[in-house]
Structure formats: C-alpha cells, structure tokens
Motif scaffolding. Sequence first.
Motif, PDB file in Angstrom:
ATOM      1  N   ASP A 330       0.845  -1.199   0.000  1.00  0.00           N
ATOM      2  CA  ASP A 330       0.000   0.000   0.000  1.00  0.00           C
ATOM      3  C   ASP A 330       0.879   1.248   0.000  1.00  0.00           C
ATOM      4  O   ASP A 330       2.117   1.149  -0.053  1.00  0.00           O
ATOM      5  CB  ASP A 330      -0.987  -0.028   1.179  1.00  0.00           C
ATOM      6  N   GLU A 331       0.254   2.405   0.111  1.00  0.00           N
ATOM      7  CA  GLU A 331       1.031   3.656  -0.008  1.00  0.00           C
ATOM      8  C   GLU A 331       2.040   3.833   1.123  1.00  0.00           C
ATOM      9  O   GLU A 331       2.981   4.608   1.026  1.00  0.00           O
ATOM     10  CB  GLU A 331       0.098   4.872  -0.134  1.00  0.00           C
ATOM     11  N   GLN A 336      -0.440  -5.825   1.472  1.00  0.00           N
ATOM     12  CA  GLN A 336      -1.885  -6.039   1.615  1.00  0.00           C
ATOM     13  C   GLN A 336      -2.289  -7.214   0.719  1.00  0.00           C
ATOM     14  O   GLN A 336      -1.771  -7.362  -0.387  1.00  0.00           O
ATOM     15  CB  GLN A 336      -2.656  -4.782   1.174  1.00  0.00           C
TER      16      GLN A 336
END
Length: 541
Positions: A330-331, A336
């Motif tokens: 993810d960022e 994830q």
Amino acid sequence: MDKPFAITLDVNSSLANKTGTWRVERPRYLDRLPPCNNACPAGENIQGWLYHAEEGAYEEAWRVLVEDNPLPAVMGRVCYHPCETACNRVQVDEAVGINAVERFLGDEAIARGWELTLTAPPSGKRVLVVGAGPAGLSAAYHLRRRGHAVTIYEAGQLPGGMMRFGIPRYRLPRDVLQAEIDRILALGVTLEVGRTVTDVAATMAGDGFDAAFLAVGAEIGKRAYLPAGDSARVFDAVSLLRGMEGAEPPMLGRRVAVYGGGDTAMDAARTARRLGATDAVVVYRRTRDRMPAHDIEVEEALEEGVQMKWLSTIKEVGDSRLVLEKMKLDEHGFPQPTGELEELDADALVLALGQESDLRLVHGVPDIVVDDGVVQVGPTMMTGHPGVFAGGDMVPGDRTVTVAVGHGKQAARNVDAWLRGAHHVPAARHELVSFDMLNTWYYADAPKTVRPQLDLARRTSTFDEVVSGLDETTALFEARRCLSCGNCFECDNCFGVCPDNAVVKLGPGKRYAFDFDYCKGCGICVAECPCGAIVMEPEPT
Ligand SMILES: Cc1cc2nc3c(=O)[nH]c(=O)nc-3n(C[C@H](O)[C@H](O)[C@H](O)COP(=O)(O)OP(=O)(O)OC[C@H]3O[C@@H](n4cnc5c(N)ncnc54)[C@H](O)[C@@H]3O)c2cc1C
Ligand code: SF4
Ligand code: SF4
Ligand code: SF4
C-alpha cells in the motif's frame, strides 16, 4: 663569494629568526575518530590495528584488535562490517577491506598460536555469566582480564550459541570458532556446560556470585498460525540449523519452501540446497528492497540457485503443496492481500519468522523489566536489579554477533566498576573525522582486493567454506589502502613542507612536535597533512 644583490636565504637560516610572535594562529597535532572505528559495534580501534598491519607487524596488530574483540577470526567471517560502509575510502574508490584483514589477523593468530595475556591482579570477586554465545564469551573475556573469577553456565553441551547452532559451517568453520573460544577459556574462565539457569537470583545466592551477566540470546523460533494438513512437514529454521550440528542431518526433500525474509531464511534455503533440494524457494511478503536480510546473504543465496517469491504469503499448507496469496504494497509500504492465489509444490516448509528469548530465568527477580519480549537495561547494561547485567539478543538492539560482542565488553566495564563501588567513565570521544578533512590526492589509487570464493558446484553440494581469506601479500596491500583518517601515520609531509623548520621529529612511533619559537602560523602543515591530523587554533592569549 659575494652575496647577490637580491638576497636568498641559506637553508636553515630562518632558524636564526624566532618569528613566533607574528602568529595569530598556531597548529596542533591531534587524533580524530575515524568513521570506521565509530561504526564498529564492538568498538574496535580499526585504524590503530591497520596501522600495525600496514607495517607487517601482524602480532602487534592482532594485540591491538583483541583489546576490544576476542573473536577476530569469527568476525572476519560473519560480521556484516558496518565499518566498511562508513569507511572514508568509499568516496575515493571502495572501502578498505577491513573485515578481510581482520580475518587474516585472526587466522594468523590461530595458525601461530598467539595467546592472550592476563595482567590484572585477582580481584577476589566472582562473576556469573549465563550463556556461552558471543555476548557471554566477550563479557567473560573482558571480566577475566580485569582480574575477576568468571564462571559461565551454558545450557547446551557446547559453547558458541548461535555462532555454532545457527550460522552454518559454510560461513563459519567450527574449528575456527572452537580455537577462538579455547583461547578465551585458557585465560582461566570456567565453563560449565549442561547448566541451565532457571532462576538467576537463586543461582547467584546459592553459588556465591557477586554479579551476573545474562546472555541467553533469542533461540525460540517464532511460529505463525497456518492451516496445515496432518502430514505437512513444517520445520522452524532455528531447529533445522541446530539439527545440522547433530549426527543426522534433517530430511527435507527435493522441494523446500522457506517462509521469511531475514538472514536466517537465507541460511535455511542455502542449507536446503546443500542437503539436496533442487528447488529452494524463499516466500516473502514484501519486495527485495524491504527484506531484512543483508544484501550479501541474498546475493550469495541467488548465486546458489535459491529462488525468491516476493510479495507472497502462505495461506495454507498441504501435504506436498502450499497455497500462496499474492500481496501488493500500500502507499505506506505495508503488504496487503490481493485475493489472488497460486500453488507451490513443496515437500517441506521451513519457518524463518524471527526468534524470541526464553526469559524464565528472570521471572520473579525483583525490578527486572521485560518489555516486548526483551529485558530492559540502562546505558551501563545493568537491569533494574542491582548487580545483574544483560546483553546480546535478549536486550533491545540489533541482533548480530558483533553487537553481542560489544555488549559483552560494555557490560564487563560496568560490572567491574560496580564491583569496585565506582562508576565506569567512558573515555572522552575524539571529534569524528569527515572526508573533507582529508587530502586524498596524496594517496595512490588502489582497487579493493576481492576475496576468492569456492566454485558454485562445490558450494551447492558441500558445506565447505564459501569465502576464502587473503594471503599475506593481499592482506598487506589491503591494510595499506587505509587513509589513516584523523591519525598521524608519520608520512613526514608536515616535517618536509614547513618553511621555518618548526616541525620537530620525535623518532619512530613518537610522531612530531611544533617548535613555537619558529612557527609563523602559516598553516601549510595543516593544508598538506593527508589525513587531517593537525588543526589550526587561535594563538593563546
Ligand atoms: C541462522 C542465523 C544466522 C546468523 N548469522 C549471523 C551472521 O552472519 N552475522 C551476525 O553478526 N549475526 C548473525 N546471526 C545473529 C547472531 O548469531 C546473534 O545475534 C548472536 O549469536 C547473539 O548472541 P548472544 O550471545 O546474545 O546469544 P546466543 O548466540 O543465542 O547464545 C546464547 C547462549 O545462551 C545459552 N542459554 C540460553 N538459555 C540459557 C539458560 N537459561 N541457562 C544457561 N544457558 C542458556 C544458549 O544455549 C546459548 O549458548 C545469525 C543468527 C541466526 C539464527
Ligand atoms: S567487527 Fe565488524 S564492524 Fe568491527 S571492525 Fe570487524 S568487520 Fe568491522
Ligand atoms: S580509510 Fe582507514 S581510517 Fe579511514 S575510515 Fe577507512 S579504514 Fe578507517
Ligand atoms: S603530515 Fe604526515 S607526519 Fe604530519 S601529522 Fe599529517 S600524517 Fe603525520
């Protein structure tokens, strides 16, 4: 002969002119802290021992080295050498091969039978060390050298801790390890094997110890909940590697999956290859750049045919097949799940998910704080319980052999002070020497020496040592690549360039002094010193 009209001073004629009073600044010789020394977790005086090695004075170099670290042959094989990452020579070409020279000195000492010496008189104090891994051995060595009677209680049948039961022998041959341990024991350190300490306070009181250093490591492999069939063959990496020291090597099969991304995972996969696995696949849920394993370990594993499955987790463990789920970052860089599944054939699964400490020996001991699975210590390495110190993997910090050795040294100094009713005052730190303080034009180009490696076929079929050492010629060459950052190496530059002959040579090994009757404070010596060992300061008023 008549003097020419334009007067040229004869050589040394300036000695008649005591010009010192013109000065507004004066030079001073000083020692600065080289970045390599600063980065070594064992606190080695690297520049100091390289200085002797450069002269071919290997025994002297080794003696300077073992003032801080009694395991140089081990270090020269397993240390991840943060000293080289920090080395100033990186900015010229490549770091000095500090680790390779250290190994050379360690191997020379073993081959030539150099012995450690005791000079301190007996203190009359008894210290208990729990655990004979690198932290415990280092503490025992430094405490013994301070005159204390030291006994190590070791739960296992052999000393060495993870150096023997974790790090595979293709990286650390056991005869090398044993030789360095024997030399510590020969100082009069008592080792009792098969002695598991279950309550440190009771052991200290019962056996009459004045202080204790705990170094029980982190030896329990972490488990993860994975739905698994009855016949699934699941190992933990620490037990697998420990099993390699037994009579019968573990049976893994031809297709082995290793779950984890640390150095232990790399060692498990490389060991599986050597045990005959055609497919050794590391499954890791992030990407290579986020792997905790050191680059060198990953590279060597890849060279040996270990495969990597990045961005993958294990969902299910079947009889001879694993179900993997693909991940994405993810960022914030966290993996994830994607819901996307795939299968991987595997006869065995090895879990390499980190280790925990067994801290039962401190349960119930007043004021010892365990937080997040590790024992809390102060800057002196003492726990909250007076006289009980701890170090190595069982306390917060990086988990490496070198950090453990550094903890042992630091704790020993503080145990020693505590036993004398004093406080250990660390020596004042010198100013760190940065690259811009050096004159690198002075040094010759010299590419780093590459250590030879075993050929690949033998690497994957035997447990022979992969990386070889330097010979005397290459070790000498490598030592001479050192720029001696911040410490005079008697190159005579300042002596030669001073226009006023104000630099006095004090003799070999004694360096130089300024004669301020003649120094004009021009600063040429500072500008011409290759290694930043002279500074200009305002003239004292
Ligand atoms: C597979 C693997 C590979 C590694 N490779 C490297 C590497 O290449 N380079 C590197 O720098 N680091 C490496 N490490 C990490 C390094 O080995 C450890 O950080 C280091 O050994 C920790 O030292 P220690 O003295 O704290 O504990 P350990 O080395 O774990 O020693 C603890 C000792 O205490 C004993 N003990 C435990 N409980 C008791 C008790 N109750 N009573 C008496 N004795 C007890 C144990 O038997 C053991 O001998 C590796 C670790 C593993 C697992
Ligand atoms: S112990 Fe490691 S960090 Fe220290 S000098 Fe040796 S290689 Fe460098
Ligand atoms: S050049 Fe020598 S003294 Fe300078 S950082 Fe490197 S090893 Fe240390
Ligand atoms: S110029 Fe050479 S001799 Fe003079 S202080 Fe610097 S290293 Fe030492």
